[in-house]
Design a protein around this motif. Structure first.
Motif, PDB file in Angstrom:
ATOM      1  N   VAL A   1     -32.611  18.639 -18.697  1.00 26.46           N
ATOM      2  CA  VAL A   1     -31.639  19.541 -19.328  1.00 26.46           C
ATOM      3  C   VAL A   1     -30.903  20.335 -18.253  1.00 26.46           C
ATOM      4  CG1 VAL A   1     -31.332  21.493 -20.907  1.00 26.46           C
ATOM      5  CG2 VAL A   1     -32.918  19.647 -21.489  1.00 26.46           C
ATOM      6  N   GLY A   2     -31.625  20.801 -17.250  1.00 32.03           N
ATOM      7  CA  GLY A   2     -30.988  21.520 -16.151  1.00 32.03           C
ATOM      8  C   GLY A   2     -29.952  20.680 -15.441  1.00 32.03           C
ATOM      9  N   THR A   3     -30.277  19.420 -15.189  1.00 29.82           N
ATOM     10  CA  THR A   3     -29.330  18.517 -14.536  1.00 29.82           C
ATOM     11  C   THR A   3     -28.098  18.291 -15.412  1.00 29.82           C
ATOM     12  OG1 THR A   3     -31.126  17.414 -13.355  1.00 29.82           O
ATOM     13  CG2 THR A   3     -29.052  16.192 -13.562  1.00 29.82           C
ATOM     14  N   ILE A   4     -28.296  18.173 -16.712  1.00 30.15           N
ATOM     15  CA  ILE A   4     -27.173  17.952 -17.625  1.00 30.15           C
ATOM     16  C   ILE A   4     -26.346  19.231 -17.792  1.00 30.15           C
ATOM     17  CG2 ILE A   4     -26.550  17.317 -19.990  1.00 30.15           C
ATOM     18  CD1 ILE A   4     -28.980  15.331 -19.849  1.00 30.15           C
ATOM     19  N   ILE A   5     -26.973  20.390 -17.723  1.00 29.95           N
ATOM     20  CA  ILE A   5     -26.212  21.652 -17.718  1.00 29.95           C
ATOM     21  C   ILE A   5     -25.303  21.676 -16.491  1.00 29.95           C
ATOM     22  CG2 ILE A   5     -26.381  24.158 -17.399  1.00 29.95           C
ATOM     23  CD1 ILE A   5     -28.935  24.042 -19.155  1.00 29.95           C
ATOM     24  N   ARG A   6     -25.840  21.275 -15.363  1.00 28.65           N
ATOM     25  CA  ARG A   6     -25.044  21.221 -14.131  1.00 28.65           C
ATOM     26  C   ARG A   6     -23.884  20.238 -14.285  1.00 28.65           C
ATOM     27  NH1 ARG A   6     -27.837  21.191  -8.266  1.00 28.65           N
ATOM     28  NH2 ARG A   6     -25.947  21.233  -7.030  1.00 28.65           N
TER      29      ARG A   6
ATOM     30  N   ASP B   1     -28.115  27.889 -10.517  1.00 30.96           N
ATOM     31  CA  ASP B   1     -26.965  28.798 -10.583  1.00 30.96           C
ATOM     32  C   ASP B   1     -25.775  28.209 -11.349  1.00 30.96           C
ATOM     33  OD1 ASP B   1     -26.646  26.913  -8.596  1.00 30.96           O
ATOM     34  OD2 ASP B   1     -25.591  28.257  -7.241  1.00 30.96           O
ATOM     35  N   TYR B   2     -25.966  27.127 -12.084  1.00 28.29           N
ATOM     36  CA  TYR B   2     -24.870  26.510 -12.826  1.00 28.29           C
ATOM     37  C   TYR B   2     -24.825  26.934 -14.293  1.00 28.29           C
ATOM     38  CZ  TYR B   2     -23.871  23.486  -8.906  1.00 28.29           C
ATOM     39  OH  TYR B   2     -23.519  23.019  -7.673  1.00 28.29           O
ATOM     40  N   SER B   3     -25.870  27.556 -14.793  1.00 29.27           N
ATOM     41  CA  SER B   3     -25.923  27.839 -16.229  1.00 29.27           C
ATOM     42  C   SER B   3     -24.835  28.810 -16.685  1.00 29.27           C
ATOM     43  CB  SER B   3     -27.298  28.368 -16.625  1.00 29.27           C
ATOM     44  OG  SER B   3     -27.534  29.606 -16.007  1.00 29.27           O
ATOM     45  N   ASP B   4     -24.473  29.752 -15.851  1.00 26.63           N
ATOM     46  CA  ASP B   4     -23.427  30.697 -16.254  1.00 26.63           C
ATOM     47  C   ASP B   4     -22.052  30.039 -16.342  1.00 26.63           C
ATOM     48  OD1 ASP B   4     -25.241  32.752 -16.481  1.00 26.63           O
ATOM     49  OD2 ASP B   4     -24.900  33.498 -14.451  1.00 26.63           O
ATOM     50  N   ALA B   5     -21.866  28.927 -15.656  1.00 25.14           N
ATOM     51  CA  ALA B   5     -20.583  28.228 -15.681  1.00 25.14           C
ATOM     52  C   ALA B   5     -20.495  27.210 -16.813  1.00 25.14           C
ATOM     53  CB  ALA B   5     -20.344  27.526 -14.343  1.00 25.14           C
ATOM     54  N   ALA B   6     -21.612  26.945 -17.466  1.00 22.77           N
ATOM     55  CA  ALA B   6     -21.623  25.948 -18.544  1.00 22.77           C
ATOM     56  C   ALA B   6     -21.535  26.627 -19.895  1.00 22.77           C
ATOM     57  CB  ALA B   6     -22.901  25.124 -18.470  1.00 22.77           C
TER      58      ALA B   6
ATOM     59  N   LYS C   1     -33.404  32.415 -20.511  1.00 20.50           N
ATOM     60  CA  LYS C   1     -33.967  32.562 -19.166  1.00 20.50           C
ATOM     61  C   LYS C   1     -34.473  31.220 -18.635  1.00 20.50           C
ATOM     62  CE  LYS C   1     -37.541  35.032 -16.599  1.00 20.50           C
ATOM     63  NZ  LYS C   1     -38.653  35.971 -16.688  1.00 20.50           N
ATOM     64  N   GLN C   2     -35.175  30.456 -19.469  1.00 21.11           N
ATOM     65  CA  GLN C   2     -35.716  29.171 -19.017  1.00 21.11           C
ATOM     66  C   GLN C   2     -34.606  28.141 -18.790  1.00 21.11           C
ATOM     67  OE1 GLN C   2     -38.200  29.762 -22.177  1.00 21.11           O
ATOM     68  NE2 GLN C   2     -40.107  29.822 -21.014  1.00 21.11           N
ATOM     69  N   LEU C   3     -33.562  28.157 -19.622  1.00 19.47           N
ATOM     70  CA  LEU C   3     -32.439  27.249 -19.381  1.00 19.47           C
ATOM     71  C   LEU C   3     -31.713  27.620 -18.093  1.00 19.47           C
ATOM     72  CD1 LEU C   3     -30.913  26.666 -22.934  1.00 19.47           C
ATOM     73  CD2 LEU C   3     -32.298  25.086 -21.573  1.00 19.47           C
ATOM     74  N   ARG C   4     -31.550  28.926 -17.837  1.00 18.52           N
ATOM     75  CA  ARG C   4     -30.921  29.350 -16.581  1.00 18.52           C
ATOM     76  C   ARG C   4     -31.739  28.886 -15.383  1.00 18.52           C
ATOM     77  NH1 ARG C   4     -29.680  33.925 -19.436  1.00 18.52           N
ATOM     78  NH2 ARG C   4     -31.449  35.087 -18.611  1.00 18.52           N
TER      79      ARG C   4
END
Length: 152
Positions: free
Chosen positions: A14-19, A49-54, A41-44
């Protein structure tokens, strides 16, 4: 163009796909529940550091996800190893939502039936499937190429 994950199991994917969503400026829909704790918090943490941009939208279940997609006149394109349309023959539109199933179980039959198109990524004989983050990147790249929606 959007990416959607149906009840994902692995936080790292999920983190990679958020990026991926952040880098290509596409929205990410997550159909709950996840197979891991999925607080903001866990998704961030998973996305670094890409979660805020997604742009991430969580849906309580498949019905709310499909209702929202229908309201936006979006076609659901399911990426599945059982797809009847090979990726290189799929015709994408700018309003498509690329849906990927969970790593352990894919999607149930009722979700297969609700998809407007079922696409498979052709692979060498003897292999079952790709990692969902890899599959998402391959399919999103082709969909963006076809629709001219790559960010500048």
């Amino acid at each position: 163009m959007r990416i959607a994950l149906y009840q994902p199991d692995i936080a790292g994917n999920v983190g990679t796909i958020i990026r991926l969503a952040a880098c290509f400026a596409v929205q990410l829909d997550i159909v709950m529940p996840c197979g891991f704790p999925a607080s903001d918090k866990q998704l961030r943490r998973a996305a670094m550091d890409y979660s805020d941009a997604a742009e991430i939208v969580r849906h309580a279940n498949a019905d709310t996800f499909f209702d929202e997609q229908a309201g936006g006149a979006r076609r659901i394109v399911l990426l599945t190893s059982r797809g009847d349309v090979p990726l290189h023959r799929a015709a994408f539109t700018s309003t498509d939502t690329l849906l990927l199933g969970s790593e352990s179980a894919g999607v149930p039959e009722n979700i297969h039936a609700r998809a407007g198109m079922r696409v498979r990524i052709p692979m060498a004989a003897g292999f079952r499937s790709l990692n969902i983050a890899v599959a998402a990147g391959i399919a999103l790249s082709e969909a963006l190429r076809q629709t001219g929606l790559f960010p500048e």
